[in-house]
Design a protein around this motif. Structure first.
Motif, mmCIF file in Angstrom:
data_model
loop_
_atom_site.group_PDB
_atom_site.id
_atom_site.type_symbol
_atom_site.label_atom_id
_atom_site.label_comp_id
_atom_site.label_asym_id
_atom_site.label_seq_id
_atom_site.Cartn_x
_atom_site.Cartn_y
_atom_site.Cartn_z
ATOM 1 N N ALA A 41 0.825 -1.211 0.000
ATOM 2 C CA ALA A 41 0.000 0.000 0.000
ATOM 3 C C ALA A 41 0.860 1.261 0.000
ATOM 4 C CB ALA A 41 -0.920 -0.014 1.228
ATOM 5 N N VAL A 42 1.902 1.287 0.828
ATOM 6 C CA VAL A 42 2.765 2.463 0.887
ATOM 7 C C VAL A 42 3.551 2.622 -0.410
ATOM 8 C CG1 VAL A 42 4.756 3.482 2.064
ATOM 9 C CG2 VAL A 42 2.919 2.429 3.395
ATOM 10 N N ASP A 43 4.015 1.510 -0.962
ATOM 11 C CA ASP A 43 4.726 1.558 -2.242
ATOM 12 C C ASP A 43 3.867 2.226 -3.309
ATOM 13 O OD1 ASP A 43 6.955 0.258 -4.154
ATOM 14 O OD2 ASP A 43 4.984 -0.070 -5.051
ATOM 15 N N GLU A 44 2.618 1.848 -3.390
ATOM 16 C CA GLU A 44 1.738 2.401 -4.418
ATOM 17 C C GLU A 44 1.575 3.904 -4.251
ATOM 18 O OE1 GLU A 44 -0.576 2.954 -7.637
ATOM 19 O OE2 GLU A 44 0.529 1.133 -7.119
ATOM 20 N N ILE A 45 1.389 4.370 -3.034
ATOM 21 C CA ILE A 45 1.183 5.797 -2.790
ATOM 22 C C ILE A 45 2.452 6.594 -3.090
ATOM 23 C CG2 ILE A 45 0.743 7.527 -1.006
ATOM 24 C CD1 ILE A 45 -1.070 5.410 0.365
#
Length: 265
Positions: A41-45
């Motif tokens: 999730a953090v990677d995507e953001i």
């Protein structure tokens, strides 16, 4: 440059905390390292924001295997570790971080280290002193502490990556005081002048260290290999050798004169 990314990292931090507090599953990558939904999730953001804001600068992220070739031969690129300290995340110690580092010519010139569970954000920008931002965005300058030749050094060690080499290093240099900390926060503890040296033996990757390295260097610290050369970035495979992060005085006491001094005019 990276100041504009602070709202993005805080949004990513909220997403990580939602998963952290609400429950998650743990799986393992091909190299047996753990990963959770928060890493994804953090990677995507973060990566999406970097690609949108700086489309000409390659982004290398731990969670994107295809990105590893993106910066090959590039003078300037980002290194992203969406969740540094996944073991800290899994064990809910709070000491996990979101890391973004900017590399130019093999050096970390800017970086953000954000620990969302602790509400702490550390920033290094080119030409400026390292800073810690509080929740109201008040900024506290960071500077490594000097250590006299006869003072006792305080070392940092990884909570989950202890090694015989680390213990031998501490004994060899008569360092009796050692505290543990998770993730790239160890670099920030040094930058804030709360400890003197962090010897790291064992495998780390460039995305593990780039942001914290930038913060420490901007606070007057150093990260060098065991032969006293500055830790370089953009290496084939992005794997780091063993290194010592410290104040200049602590490095000199443990490793002697720097390579720059040895080879100077």
């Amino acid at each position: 440059m990276l100041t504009s990314l602070i709202p993005i990292l805080r949004r990513a931090g909220r997403a990580a905390l939602d998963i952290y507090e609400g429950g998650f599953t743990v799986s393992h990558k091909a190299d047996c390292t753990p990963v959770t939904e928060a890493d994804v999730a953090v990677d995507e953001i973060v990566v999406s924001a970097l690609q949108k804001a700086y489309p000409a600068i390659p982004v290398v992220s731990e969670e994107r295997v295809a990105s590893l070739a993106a910066a090959r031969g590039a003078h300037r690129f980002f290194l992203v570790d969406p969740i540094d300290g996944t073991k800290e995340f899994i064990r809910r110690t709070g000491e996990f971080t979101i890391n973004v580092g900017l590399i130019e010519g093999g050096e970390p010139v800017a970086g953000i280290v954000y620990a969302p569970a602790l509400g702490r954000l550390f920033l290094a920008e080119p030409g400026e002193a390292a800073q810690e931002l509080c929740e109201k965005d008040t900024r506290t300058p960071l500077k490594v502490r000097p250590c006299a030749d006869d003072s006792d050094l305080v070392a940092l060690a990884s909570r989950f990556h202890d090694s015989p080499e680390t213990r031998d290093f501490l004994r060899q240099h008569a360092i009796e005081s050692c505290v543990t900390a998770g993730s790239s926060l160890k670099f920030c503890v040094l930058a804030a002048g709360k400890a003197d040296i962090y010897p790291r033996f064992g495998k780390t990757m460039e995305w593990d260290t780039a942001a914290g390295d930038a913060v420490l260097r901007a606070a007057g610290g150093e990260v060098v290999t065991l032969d006293n050369a500055p830790l370089a970035y953009g290496k084939p495979g992005y794997e780091n050798p063993d290194f010592i992060a410290s104040s200049p005085q602590a490095r000199a006491r443990c490793l002697g004169a720097s390579r720059a001094a040895d080879t100077g005019p």
